[in-house]
Scaffold this active site. Structure first.
Site, PDB file in Angstrom:
ATOM      1  N   ASP A 103      17.604  46.419  -0.177  1.00  0.00           N
ATOM      2  CA  ASP A 103      18.009  45.024  -0.342  1.00  0.00           C
ATOM      3  C   ASP A 103      19.407  44.919  -0.943  1.00  0.00           C
ATOM      4  OD1 ASP A 103      16.733  42.240  -2.386  1.00  0.00           O
ATOM      5  OD2 ASP A 103      18.196  42.332  -0.741  1.00  0.00           O
ATOM      6  N   ASP A 284      23.161  40.258   2.969  1.00  0.00           N
ATOM      7  CA  ASP A 284      21.901  40.503   2.273  1.00  0.00           C
ATOM      8  C   ASP A 284      20.835  41.032   3.215  1.00  0.00           C
ATOM      9  OD1 ASP A 284      19.509  38.421   0.408  1.00  0.00           O
ATOM     10  OD2 ASP A 284      19.695  40.597   0.693  1.00  0.00           O
TER      11      ASP A 284
HETATM   12  O1  LIG Z   1      16.250  36.523  -2.833  1.00  0.00           O
HETATM   13  C1  LIG Z   1      17.348  36.565  -3.315  1.00  0.00           C
HETATM   14  C2  LIG Z   1      17.594  37.108  -4.644  1.00  0.00           C
HETATM   15  C3  LIG Z   1      17.909  38.418  -4.858  1.00  0.00           C
HETATM   16  C4  LIG Z   1      18.083  38.858  -6.156  1.00  0.00           C
HETATM   17  C5  LIG Z   1      17.913  37.941  -7.181  1.00  0.00           C
HETATM   18  C6  LIG Z   1      18.047  38.397  -8.540  1.00  0.00           C
HETATM   19  C7  LIG Z   1      17.593  37.733  -9.624  1.00  0.00           C
HETATM   20  C8  LIG Z   1      17.950  38.547 -10.693  1.00  0.00           C
HETATM   21  C9  LIG Z   1      18.614  39.652 -10.164  1.00  0.00           C
HETATM   22  O2  LIG Z   1      18.670  39.547  -8.843  1.00  0.00           O
HETATM   23  N1  LIG Z   1      17.607  36.633  -6.975  1.00  0.00           N
HETATM   24  C10 LIG Z   1      17.461  36.212  -5.711  1.00  0.00           C
HETATM   25  O3  LIG Z   1      17.165  34.930  -5.409  1.00  0.00           O
HETATM   26  N2  LIG Z   1      18.403  36.098  -2.644  1.00  0.00           N
HETATM   27  C11 LIG Z   1      18.258  35.554  -1.340  1.00  0.00           C
HETATM   28  C12 LIG Z   1      17.850  34.087  -1.419  1.00  0.00           C
HETATM   29  C13 LIG Z   1      18.197  33.308  -2.473  1.00  0.00           C
HETATM   30  C14 LIG Z   1      17.792  31.961  -2.436  1.00  0.00           C
HETATM   31  C15 LIG Z   1      17.034  31.519  -1.384  1.00  0.00           C
HETATM   32  C16 LIG Z   1      16.697  32.411  -0.404  1.00  0.00           C
HETATM   33  N3  LIG Z   1      17.105  33.690  -0.440  1.00  0.00           N
HETATM   34  C17 LIG Z   1      19.698  36.209  -3.284  1.00  0.00           C
HETATM   35  C18 LIG Z   1      20.534  37.211  -2.655  1.00  0.00           C
HETATM   36  C19 LIG Z   1      20.849  35.702  -2.712  1.00  0.00           C
END
Ligand SMILES: O=C(c1ccc(-c2ccco2)nc1O)N(Cc1ccccn1)C1CC1
Length: 395
Positions: A103, A284
């Site tokens: 990821d 991503d």
């Molecule tokens: O799923 C994540 C995501 C990946 C990591 C973290 C995180 C929190 C704390 C450290 O890393 N928080 C995310 O939310 N998306 C994709 C996304 C975001 C919002 C809606 C749909 N898809 C992050 C890469 C942008």
């Protein structure tokens, strides 16, 4: 000088001769079992450096650097289902092979573990937490954009990806995972490839696998080749020119949010003209779809017969029989084309003739996300040099 193997054979034969006649009578035949020599990955640069030295030629610095590096590596990225919802790669975590979702949108290496209730482990391979390797006082908790998440404690253990070894990797062993992860019996965890600055381990953030191994690689790069309905690869330490056509176009990366974040400067629908825009986006691999500003998404589906933004299905849908136009995004001055075929994600429900679009609104996210729908026609280079950059080429 006879080899060890032949010396061993000679000693064995001498031993037989010394045996009493009766023994020899009993031992009409014997077998000298050959032991296959442990395969090792040849380091081409090391071979080249050796040749230069053999002929008294000064070894160029870049060959010396590559020769000093450990083996680079390649691991498969296999679609978990018929719709490329996610891609899984085999990883040796503390001696057990787990299938992890690599990821580039997160920075935690976490996995299902023996610390969880056994009911949560059904159908999974999992990390056998070894108390002697526990990182005292450390914990982790991550929440993803789709509402899923996990949490647990931390171990320092050996992790091997495609022959590349991190000898003391922070393995984030789950004590609890969300329903979405419990229901996905294919995914044994995630391997984060974003920047370590967003790792969630407390009180001290842990390093990603790539951060831990990059100094040992010929070059501080990894390249992602995800494919449409087929297995692709993650390459560590080198670029593979057989995996792309044309040139790789690089653009600068903003690392302040911990993502592989860049700006796309325009878009086009089908054979239409390019519209200039400033699209703040991240690459991503852990996100399935391609999320873009609503105005851009509207412009795309305006060219799709019977497309609608459905409240029922929570996004843009169209008849599965639709022939979709290609979609072009401008990055670093180059036109990156997403084939229309890739933009049909999947039926909204099994057997439905209504299909869910691979391009959806980024409303509420705060930036655009170039997920697998975009990535699966590209060769994407992630270079973690002093000024990180990202490169795109057509597969
Ligand atoms: O799923 C994540 C995501 C990946 C990591 C973290 C995180 C929190 C704390 C450290 O890393 N928080 C995310 O939310 N998306 C994709 C996304 C975001 C919002 C809606 C749909 N898809 C992050 C890469 C942008």
């Amino acid at each position: 000088m006879p080899s060890l193997a032949s010396l061993t054979a000679i000693i064995a034969l001498l031993g037989l001769v010394a045996a009493s006649p009766v023994d020899i009578q009993k031992r009409k035949t014997f077998t000298v079992s050959q032991v296959e020599r442990k395969q090792f990955i040849k380091n081409g640069a090391a071979q080249t450096a050796k040749t230069f030295r053999k002929f008294g030629v000064k070894v160029p610095a870049h060959i010396l650097a590559a020769a000093a590096a450990g083996p680079n590596g390649t691991v498969a990225a296999v679609p978990s289902d018929a719709y490329d919802s996610l891609y899984l790669s085999p990883v040796d975590v503390g001696g057990t092979t787990l299938h992890l979702d690599f990821d580039t949108g997160s920075a935690d290496l976490w996995c299902f573990s023996s610390l969880q209730a056994s009911a949560q482990l059904t159908g999974h391979d999992y990390y056998k937490a070894d108390a002697s390797k526990k990182v005292s006082g450390a914990s982790w908790k991550i929440s993803y954009g789709d509402g899923s998440g996990a949490s647990g404690t931390v171990y320092a253990d050996k992790v091997v990806v495609g022959g590349v070894t991190a000898t003391s990797q922070a393995v984030e062993a789950a004590t609890s995972v969300s329903t979405q992860f419990q229901q996905d019996r294919d995914t044994d965890g995630l391997l984060g490839l974003a920047f370590s600055s967003i790792n969630t381990v407390k009180p001290t953030a842990a390093k990603t696998f790539f951060d831990n191994v990059k100094a040992n690689l010929a070059s501080p790069v990894f390249a992602v080749t995800l494919k449409y309905h087929a297995a692709g690869t993650y390459d560590f330490g080198f670029l593979d020119s057989t995996k792309y056509t044309g040139d790789i176009t690089y653009t600068s990366v903003k690392t302040t949010n911990g993502f592989w974040e860049f700006t796309s400067t325009g878009y086009a629908v089908g054979s239409g003209s390019t519209t200039t825009a400033s699209i703040d986006a991240i690459a991503d691999t852990g996100t399935t779809l391609l999320y873009l500003p609503s105005a851009v998404v509207k412009a795309y589906y305006a060219k799709v017969t019977s497309a609608q933004n459905s409240n029922t299905y929570g996004g843009w849908v169209f008849p599965c029989s639709t022939t979709l136009p290609d979609f072009t995004l401008v990055i670093g001055g180059s036109k990156q084309v997403v084939p229309g075929k890739h933009i049909n994600y999947a039926p909204v429900q099994t057997g439905s003739t209504t299909c869910y679009g691979g391009i959806q609104d980024n409303t509420g996210i705060g930036f655009s996300i170039f997920g697998d729908i975009f990535l699966k026609s590209k060769y994407v280079v992630h270079e973690m040099s002093s000024t990180p950059r990202i490169g795109f080429a057509q597969q």
